[in-house]
Design a protein around this motif. Structure first.
Motif, PDB file in Angstrom:
ATOM      1  N   GLY A 208       2.590  -4.782  -0.244  1.00 43.29           N
ATOM      2  CA  GLY A 208       2.290  -5.132  -1.628  1.00 43.29           C
ATOM      3  C   GLY A 208       1.129  -6.101  -1.729  1.00 43.29           C
ATOM      4  O   GLY A 208       0.250  -5.954  -2.595  1.00 43.29           O
ATOM      5  N   ARG A 209       1.102  -7.094  -0.842  1.00 41.95           N
ATOM      6  CA  ARG A 209       0.001  -8.072  -0.862  1.00 41.95           C
ATOM      7  C   ARG A 209      -1.334  -7.412  -0.545  1.00 41.95           C
ATOM      8  O   ARG A 209      -2.345  -7.669  -1.211  1.00 41.95           O
ATOM      9  N   ALA A 210      -1.344  -6.559   0.473  1.00 43.30           N
ATOM     10  CA  ALA A 210      -2.594  -5.914   0.889  1.00 43.30           C
ATOM     11  C   ALA A 210      -3.097  -4.970  -0.198  1.00 43.30           C
ATOM     12  O   ALA A 210      -4.304  -4.904  -0.476  1.00 43.30           O
ATOM     13  N   ARG A 211      -2.188  -4.227  -0.826  1.00 44.79           N
ATOM     14  CA  ARG A 211      -2.603  -3.308  -1.877  1.00 44.79           C
ATOM     15  C   ARG A 211      -3.154  -4.067  -3.078  1.00 44.79           C
ATOM     16  O   ARG A 211      -4.121  -3.615  -3.719  1.00 44.79           O
ATOM     17  N   ALA A 212      -2.539  -5.198  -3.398  1.00 44.77           N
ATOM     18  CA  ALA A 212      -3.044  -5.991  -4.517  1.00 44.77           C
ATOM     19  C   ALA A 212      -4.437  -6.520  -4.218  1.00 44.77           C
ATOM     20  O   ALA A 212      -5.327  -6.513  -5.090  1.00 44.77           O
ATOM     21  N   ARG A 213      -4.646  -6.968  -2.999  1.00 50.48           N
ATOM     22  CA  ARG A 213      -5.972  -7.473  -2.615  1.00 50.48           C
ATOM     23  C   ARG A 213      -7.008  -6.356  -2.681  1.00 50.48           C
ATOM     24  O   ARG A 213      -8.112  -6.540  -3.189  1.00 50.48           O
ATOM     25  N   ASP A 214      -6.644  -5.189  -2.152  1.00 48.49           N
ATOM     26  CA  ASP A 214      -7.575  -4.055  -2.158  1.00 48.49           C
ATOM     27  C   ASP A 214      -7.901  -3.627  -3.591  1.00 48.49           C
ATOM     28  O   ASP A 214      -9.042  -3.295  -3.893  1.00 48.49           O
ATOM     29  N   GLY A 215      -6.878  -3.626  -4.449  1.00 46.68           N
ATOM     30  CA  GLY A 215      -7.122  -3.257  -5.834  1.00 46.68           C
ATOM     31  C   GLY A 215      -8.082  -4.206  -6.521  1.00 46.68           C
ATOM     32  O   GLY A 215      -8.968  -3.789  -7.268  1.00 46.68           O
ATOM     33  N   ALA A 216      -7.910  -5.498  -6.259  1.00 48.89           N
ATOM     34  CA  ALA A 216      -8.797  -6.488  -6.854  1.00 48.89           C
ATOM     35  C   ALA A 216     -10.218  -6.349  -6.317  1.00 48.89           C
ATOM     36  O   ALA A 216     -11.199  -6.449  -7.060  1.00 48.89           O
ATOM     37  N   LEU A 217     -10.330  -6.087  -5.017  1.00 56.62           N
ATOM     38  CA  LEU A 217     -11.655  -5.932  -4.413  1.00 56.62           C
ATOM     39  C   LEU A 217     -12.344  -4.672  -4.912  1.00 56.62           C
ATOM     40  O   LEU A 217     -13.564  -4.668  -5.166  1.00 56.62           O
ATOM     41  N   ALA A 218     -11.578  -3.598  -5.070  1.00 56.95           N
ATOM     42  CA  ALA A 218     -12.169  -2.346  -5.563  1.00 56.95           C
ATOM     43  C   ALA A 218     -12.628  -2.488  -6.999  1.00 56.95           C
ATOM     44  O   ALA A 218     -13.619  -1.880  -7.429  1.00 56.95           O
ATOM     45  N   GLY A 219     -11.886  -3.309  -7.768  1.00 57.24           N
ATOM     46  CA  GLY A 219     -12.248  -3.485  -9.169  1.00 57.24           C
ATOM     47  C   GLY A 219     -13.490  -4.325  -9.351  1.00 57.24           C
ATOM     48  O   GLY A 219     -14.173  -4.222 -10.360  1.00 57.24           O
TER      49      GLY A 219
END
Length: 219
Positions: A208-219
């Motif tokens: 969950g933490r990694a996906r949230a970070r990736d989502g923020a970076l992709a955005g």
């Protein structure tokens, strides 16, 4: 890297000799390494690459990885490319996390097997199947057949809950990430064993933490 290799910064603080730099593009193979760093609790920095803009093909990054692919990591003077090698390196670098059976552990051999099997057999089989290509003559194919690769994996997962039985390892970080996206895009059939394994992977807090970070970076 040993402690005596570190040199103080101008502010008097000594840099962390374990700190790793990940060359990362969100929602790519390097996302699995980002997850591993989360699972390890490893100190790290991200060097972001915009692959859509071709930054991974520019001379600065080709000097890191001539293939122009992510992931890659830098740790001190060491540069490591290739997903399997990075996983092995990092899991051994941070042994306190317990994600890599050490030398002498009976599970070390099976652990290495599944780490290497991913890049040697699984990925080539999935890519060939996705492209509609035959595996080629048995003597030349690195994986034999897609069915054999899947049957071998399914048989191991049936012994579960993890690839090493009851022991969770970096191999599960690698395979959990890979099976999540390959089943999502229907590149791999969602057998009961694979579906249960992917669900266990998704439930881990680090995911969950990694996906949230990736989502923020992709955005």
């Amino acid at each position: 890297m040993s402690q005596d290799r570190a040199t103080p910064h101008q502010d008097g603080h000594t840099p962390d000799p374990d700190r790793v730099t990940l060359y990362h593009a969100p929602n790519t193979r390097s996302s699995g390494v980002l997850l591993l760093l989360e699972e390890l609790g490893a100190p790290h920095d991200l060097h972001l690459l915009d692959t859509r803009a071709g930054e991974n093909r520019e001379p600065a990054y080709l000097a890191v990885n001539p293939m122009g692919k992510v992931p890659a990591i830098r740790h001190g003077e060491a540069v490591v490319t290739e997903q399997g090698a990075i996983f092995l390196y990092l899991a051994d670098l941070f042994p306190r996390a317990g994600l890599a059976p050490p030398l002498g552990d009976p599970l070390r051999g099976p652990y290495l097997r599944w780490m290497v099997y991913y890049g040697s057999c699984f990925e080539p089989a999935v890519v060939d199947k996705a492209r509609g290509l035959e595996p080629g003559p048995q003597a030349m194919s690195p994986y034999g057949s897609f069915g054999a690769v899947l049957d071998t994996l399914t048989a191991q997962l049936r012994r579960g809950p993890y690839l090493l039985g009851t022991r969770f390892s970096a191999a599960d970080v690698l395979w959990g990430s890979a099976l999540s996206w390959t089943t999502q895009f229907r590149l791999v059939p969602e057998t009961p064993e694979i579906a249960a394994y992917v669900a266990r992977h998704a439930a881990r807090p680090a995911v969950g933490r990694a996906r949230a970070r990736d989502g923020a970076l992709a955005g």
